[in-house]
Design a protein around this motif. Structure first.
Motif, mmCIF file in Angstrom:
data_model
loop_
_atom_site.group_PDB
_atom_site.id
_atom_site.type_symbol
_atom_site.label_atom_id
_atom_site.label_comp_id
_atom_site.label_asym_id
_atom_site.label_seq_id
_atom_site.Cartn_x
_atom_site.Cartn_y
_atom_site.Cartn_z
ATOM 1 N N ILE A 150 79.227 91.096 0.544
ATOM 2 C CA ILE A 150 78.493 90.308 1.855
ATOM 3 C C ILE A 150 78.676 91.498 2.846
ATOM 4 C CG2 ILE A 150 78.452 88.125 3.538
ATOM 5 C CD1 ILE A 150 80.295 86.882 1.047
ATOM 6 N N ALA A 151 77.563 92.119 2.766
ATOM 7 C CA ALA A 151 77.828 93.172 3.958
ATOM 8 C C ALA A 151 76.250 92.303 5.293
ATOM 9 C CB ALA A 151 77.387 94.808 2.725
ATOM 10 N N LEU A 152 76.869 91.416 5.480
ATOM 11 C CA LEU A 152 75.769 90.882 6.216
ATOM 12 C C LEU A 152 76.197 90.435 7.661
ATOM 13 C CD1 LEU A 152 74.448 88.305 3.726
ATOM 14 C CD2 LEU A 152 73.028 90.013 4.650
ATOM 15 N N PRO A 153 75.463 90.428 8.632
ATOM 16 C CA PRO A 153 76.064 89.850 9.965
ATOM 17 C C PRO A 153 76.734 88.659 9.539
ATOM 18 C CG PRO A 153 73.222 90.377 10.664
ATOM 19 C CD PRO A 153 74.239 91.032 8.955
ATOM 20 N N GLN A 154 78.041 88.037 10.503
ATOM 21 C CA GLN A 154 78.608 87.219 10.368
ATOM 22 C C GLN A 154 78.114 86.278 10.372
ATOM 23 O OE1 GLN A 154 78.735 89.341 12.812
ATOM 24 N NE2 GLN A 154 79.884 89.008 14.748
ATOM 25 N N GLN A 155 76.755 85.994 11.022
ATOM 26 C CA GLN A 155 76.282 84.329 10.996
ATOM 27 C C GLN A 155 75.880 83.881 9.603
ATOM 28 O OE1 GLN A 155 75.431 86.605 12.198
ATOM 29 N NE2 GLN A 155 72.607 86.830 12.201
ATOM 30 N N ARG A 161 73.155 87.885 21.601
ATOM 31 C CA ARG A 161 73.524 86.496 21.737
ATOM 32 C C ARG A 161 74.371 84.870 20.962
ATOM 33 N NH1 ARG A 161 68.347 88.554 19.548
ATOM 34 N NH2 ARG A 161 68.806 86.525 18.048
ATOM 35 N N LYS A 162 74.690 84.236 21.334
ATOM 36 C CA LYS A 162 75.672 83.751 21.301
ATOM 37 C C LYS A 162 75.581 83.092 19.637
ATOM 38 C CE LYS A 162 79.257 79.794 22.278
ATOM 39 N NZ LYS A 162 79.799 79.877 21.718
ATOM 40 N N GLU A 163 74.433 82.173 19.613
ATOM 41 C CA GLU A 163 73.868 81.990 18.507
ATOM 42 C C GLU A 163 73.307 82.465 17.172
ATOM 43 O OE1 GLU A 163 69.699 83.276 20.089
ATOM 44 O OE2 GLU A 163 71.770 82.583 21.203
ATOM 45 N N THR A 164 73.555 83.932 17.275
ATOM 46 C CA THR A 164 73.291 84.493 16.265
ATOM 47 C C THR A 164 74.877 85.667 15.787
ATOM 48 O OG1 THR A 164 72.394 86.735 17.499
ATOM 49 C CG2 THR A 164 71.004 84.711 15.611
ATOM 50 N N ALA A 165 76.059 85.368 17.258
ATOM 51 C CA ALA A 165 76.705 86.609 16.938
ATOM 52 C C ALA A 165 78.048 85.841 17.327
ATOM 53 C CB ALA A 165 76.624 87.367 18.367
ATOM 54 N N GLU A 200 68.640 86.197 28.507
ATOM 55 C CA GLU A 200 69.698 86.158 28.704
ATOM 56 C C GLU A 200 71.033 86.587 28.093
ATOM 57 O OE1 GLU A 200 73.120 83.025 30.237
ATOM 58 O OE2 GLU A 200 71.266 82.293 30.206
ATOM 59 N N VAL A 201 72.067 87.495 27.963
ATOM 60 C CA VAL A 201 73.163 88.016 27.165
ATOM 61 C C VAL A 201 74.229 86.260 27.399
ATOM 62 C CG1 VAL A 201 74.602 89.360 26.929
ATOM 63 C CG2 VAL A 201 72.584 90.406 28.077
ATOM 64 N N THR A 202 74.049 86.042 26.310
ATOM 65 C CA THR A 202 74.815 84.402 26.330
ATOM 66 C C THR A 202 76.191 85.361 25.348
ATOM 67 O OG1 THR A 202 73.713 84.210 23.632
ATOM 68 C CG2 THR A 202 72.823 83.386 26.040
ATOM 69 N N VAL A 203 77.221 86.428 24.826
ATOM 70 C CA VAL A 203 78.124 86.799 24.789
ATOM 71 C C VAL A 203 78.746 88.086 25.872
ATOM 72 C CG1 VAL A 203 77.846 86.654 22.685
ATOM 73 C CG2 VAL A 203 77.783 88.996 23.667
ATOM 74 N N GLU A 204 80.012 87.802 25.484
ATOM 75 C CA GLU A 204 80.994 88.815 27.303
ATOM 76 C C GLU A 204 80.476 90.308 26.398
ATOM 77 O OE1 GLU A 204 83.790 89.484 23.293
ATOM 78 O OE2 GLU A 204 82.291 86.753 24.432
ATOM 79 N N ASP A 205 80.716 90.659 27.664
ATOM 80 C CA ASP A 205 80.516 92.325 27.720
ATOM 81 C C ASP A 205 82.021 92.955 27.569
ATOM 82 O OD1 ASP A 205 78.044 92.614 28.137
ATOM 83 O OD2 ASP A 205 77.787 92.761 30.107
#
Length: 386
Positions: free
Chosen positions: A79-84, A178-182, A241-246
């Protein structure tokens, strides 16, 4: 006849390339207990998928991952995919009895991770979570030295994982922001590596106090077709909007009494992939910098007075972990080699019917620490890890 293990990989971008290279190189340099066969590569876009498969030597292609995991001739799902996307693929693969080689972070939350772990255990498959920095020879050497008592009782852990790829405010709003994907920003992506190293080298974390912040709250919307390897283009003037922390900072206390700090940021100008840790103990200290990954700094209080000082150990000797399979001493290795080491150990775990670490159990522990950090930052209070 040499035993073979058929591998199916899901994901063809940055990590897909790194994993493909590891599957190809492992049997060339190590005496693996079974030959990995690059059987099927799976991706969404047929044209780029075929190009990927041809370049890396995958025998077949598939655009539907569900069909891939259901194939009876596939032994391993990579599984070499993004975490979502980890959760659904891992559950399906485990239920089909496939061994799983999975990128980090494990999942979007600890609830998903708990279910992933249970299904893997119920179906008795080998599960590996690719925190590959454990298998950097210098880091593995640090673990050996700690276990041998070289630095004594550990007092302090300091770790920083620093990148700078979103300093420019015109960098677009990719899925990582984005929180929904990360789920979260560097607290999830970068600190997952850092917490894994801390668990590996120091021990379990008992309490967490954290601070997070955002420096840029809006960004141009991304043209996702251009995203890859931390690069992307915007698709117009519209912003989101950026919805995760920097950036994130954590202070922790370990179960063994040591204290530690973690810094994770994508705003460390000039740092491309800077991961450092410092460990201070009663008998000595160890320092590591991923950007000088073949080196380990060691200080011993047991050296004679007047001769004490940090020394550089070049971790390329045949006596150092994994290095007997590579080049003569002094000939350095690189980022990709830790992936090869992971593949070798993973194959060995399958063939010997043993567990490998880090695995989904370790991934769950990591996510609980990361979640505690986000909770602490939100509530402005210390969180105890249950």
């Amino acid at each position: 006849m040499e035993k073979q293990l058929n591998v199916g990989i899901v994901g063809t971008k940055f990590m897909g390339k790194a994993h493909s290279n590891a599957w190809k190189k492992a049997p060339l340099f190590f005496d693996v207990s079974a030959q990995p066969i690059l059987k099927v590569a799976c991706g969404r876009h047929e044209a780029s998928l075929k190009e990927f498969a041809q370049q890396w030597g995958w025998q077949e292609t598939e655009t539907d991952w569900k069909k891939l995991v259901a194939r009876p001739d596939i032994d391993i799902i990579d599984i070499a995919l993004p975490q979502q996307l980890h959760y659904e693929v891992a559950l399906a693969a485990a239920k089909e009895g496939k061994h799983i080689f999975c990128e980090k972070p494990l999942a979007m939350n600890s609830q998903q991770a708990e279910e992933m772990l249970k299904v893997c255990e119920d179906h008795k498959v080998v599960h590996y979570l690719n925190h590959n920095y454990r298998r950097t020879p210098a880091v593995a050497l640090a673990k050996r030295m700690i276990d041998e008592g070289k630095i004594g009782r550990i007092f302090h852990w300091r770790c920083a994982y620093q990148q700078d790829w979103i300093v420019d405010p015109s960098f677009p709003l990719t899925w990582q922001l984005r929180k929904e994907t990360a789920q979260a920003g560097p607290q999830w992506d970068l600190n997952s590596h850092a917490v894994d190293l801390a668990h590996f080298l120091i021990g379990d974390i008992a309490t967490v106090s954290a601070l997070t912040t955002n420096f840029i709250k809006e960004r141009p919307l991304a043209d996702e077709s251009t995203s890859g390897n931390l690069k992307a283009e915007s698709k117009g003037d519209a912003k989101g909007e950026v919805t995760v922390e920097d950036a994130a900072l954590m202070l922790v206390q370990f179960a063994n009494g040591a204290i530690g700090s973690f810094e994770a940021t994508r705003f460390a100008t000039g740092k491309k992939n800077g991961l450092t840790f410092e460990i201070y103990g009663s008998k000595g200290s160890l320092l590591f910098d991923l950007e000088r990954m073949n080196e380990l700094q060691y200080y011993s209080r047991e050296d004679a007075e007047g001769y004490q000082g940090f020394r550089t150990i070049l971790a390329t000797d045949g006596s150092h972990p994994y290095m007997q399979h590579w080049w003569p001493a002094g000939h350095i290795i690189g980022y990709e080699h830790a992936f090869v080491h992971a593949v070798v150990d993973f194959i060995d775990a399958i063939e010997t019917k043993q567990t490998i670490t880090p695995n989904f159990s370790d991934g769950l522990k990591i996510l609980r620490v990361l979640e505690a950090g986000l909770t602490s930052a939100e509530r402005h209070q210390q969180v105890i890890i249950s």
